[in-house]
Design a protein around this motif. Structure first.
Motif, mmCIF file in Angstrom:
data_model
loop_
_atom_site.group_PDB
_atom_site.id
_atom_site.type_symbol
_atom_site.label_atom_id
_atom_site.label_comp_id
_atom_site.label_asym_id
_atom_site.label_seq_id
_atom_site.Cartn_x
_atom_site.Cartn_y
_atom_site.Cartn_z
ATOM 1 N N ILE A 1 -63.121 8.300 -4.682
ATOM 2 C CA ILE A 1 -64.524 8.006 -4.120
ATOM 3 C C ILE A 1 -65.405 9.109 -3.790
ATOM 4 O O ILE A 1 -66.753 9.214 -3.800
ATOM 5 C CB ILE A 1 -64.343 7.383 -2.537
ATOM 6 N N GLN B 1 -66.873 -0.231 -4.550
ATOM 7 C CA GLN B 1 -65.627 0.422 -3.777
ATOM 8 C C GLN B 1 -65.700 0.275 -2.205
ATOM 9 O O GLN B 1 -65.911 1.321 -1.733
ATOM 10 C CB GLN B 1 -65.665 1.567 -4.321
ATOM 11 N N CYS C 1 -56.543 1.700 -0.445
ATOM 12 C CA CYS C 1 -57.591 1.740 -0.042
ATOM 13 C C CYS C 1 -57.908 0.529 1.067
ATOM 14 O O CYS C 1 -58.628 0.952 2.150
ATOM 15 C CB CYS C 1 -58.659 1.301 -1.079
ATOM 16 N N HIS D 1 -55.614 0.610 -4.998
ATOM 17 C CA HIS D 1 -56.345 -0.449 -4.447
ATOM 18 C C HIS D 1 -55.716 -1.248 -3.028
ATOM 19 O O HIS D 1 -56.581 -1.168 -2.066
ATOM 20 C CB HIS D 1 -56.592 -1.679 -5.374
#
Length: 230
Positions: A82, A117, A37, A34
């Motif tokens: 993703i 996301q 990202c 996380h």
């Protein structure tokens, strides 16, 4: 390190003694991913650092390297997190479906993915724009196959007069562009509306707007329908 039967021995994740230990706990990996990202989304691949990702995750740098070994491997994991859901969302067209329903479903699926996301989506969009050179080969091959199938599906609908007459490849790009514009919501809409983050209503409005822009331009004109039936 001393311990006894009444105490617990704790070993940091980057301790070499853990080489033969069970797989790392998923929550820690998710925390690191996380953070990665967000850092890759804001700074880009070249400027991002493992130290910056570790700081974002609130962990020492060695902990991050224990789980992912390098920035390259971290980036690859972000892309893999993703790539599959993105393909499922934007390349789910089937010739037997009703076009308007299928395209509406595609836009909705993409917007929902971007809502869940947002940072990984932005990273993936940038990677595709730059040629997808860091996308794992297996995903690149699947991507090419699914793109061809979707183009064939759009061509089938156009040839049958179910969609306005246009080039199916450029049509697919336009569908993606309209849906992908929702990625910028997280960076632009809050500033426009004077608040810190998006709300569910923002994504709902984006879906409605994107779908209307897309579908009103795709519906065949009555003259086109009559010509196809002649």
């Amino acid at each position: 390190m001393k311990h006894n039967k009444d105490s617990t021995m704790y070993i940091m994740p980057f301790d070499p003694k853990l080489d033969a230990a069970p797989a790392p706990q998923l929550p820690v990996r998710e925390l690191i991913l996380h953070a990665a990202c967000q850092v890759f989304a804001h700074e880009g691949y070249a400027a991002a650092t493992v130290s910056g990702i570790a700081a974002k995750a609130g962990l020492p740098k060695p902990n991050v390297l224990y789980y992912f070994k390098s920035k390259d491997k971290l980036y690859a994991q972000v892309l893999e997190s993703i790539a599959a859901p993105y393909m499922d969302a934007c390349l789910c067209l089937r010739a037997g479906d009703e076009p308007v329903e299928a395209l509406t479903r595609t836009v909705l699926a993409m917007v929902r993915l971007f809502e869940r996301q947002p940072f990984a989506s932005k990273v993936f969009m940038v990677e595709l724009k730059e040629g997808a050179t860091r996308l794992p080969p297996a995903y690149a091959e699947r991507w090419s196959t699914r793109v061809r199938d979707s183009v064939d599906c759009l061509r089938h609908w156009v040839d049958r007069g179910l969609l306005a007459s246009m080039d199916p490849e450029h049509l697919l790009l336009s569908i993606w562009a309209i849906a992908q514009s929702c990625i910028s919501l997280g960076w632009q809409v809050p500033a426009l509306r004077g608040r810190d983050q998006l709300e569910a209503v923002d994504y709902a409005a984006a879906t409605q707007t994107a779908t209307r822009l897309l579908l009103q331009g795709l519906l065949p004109a009555p003259a086109d329908i009559r010509r196809k039936r002649a």
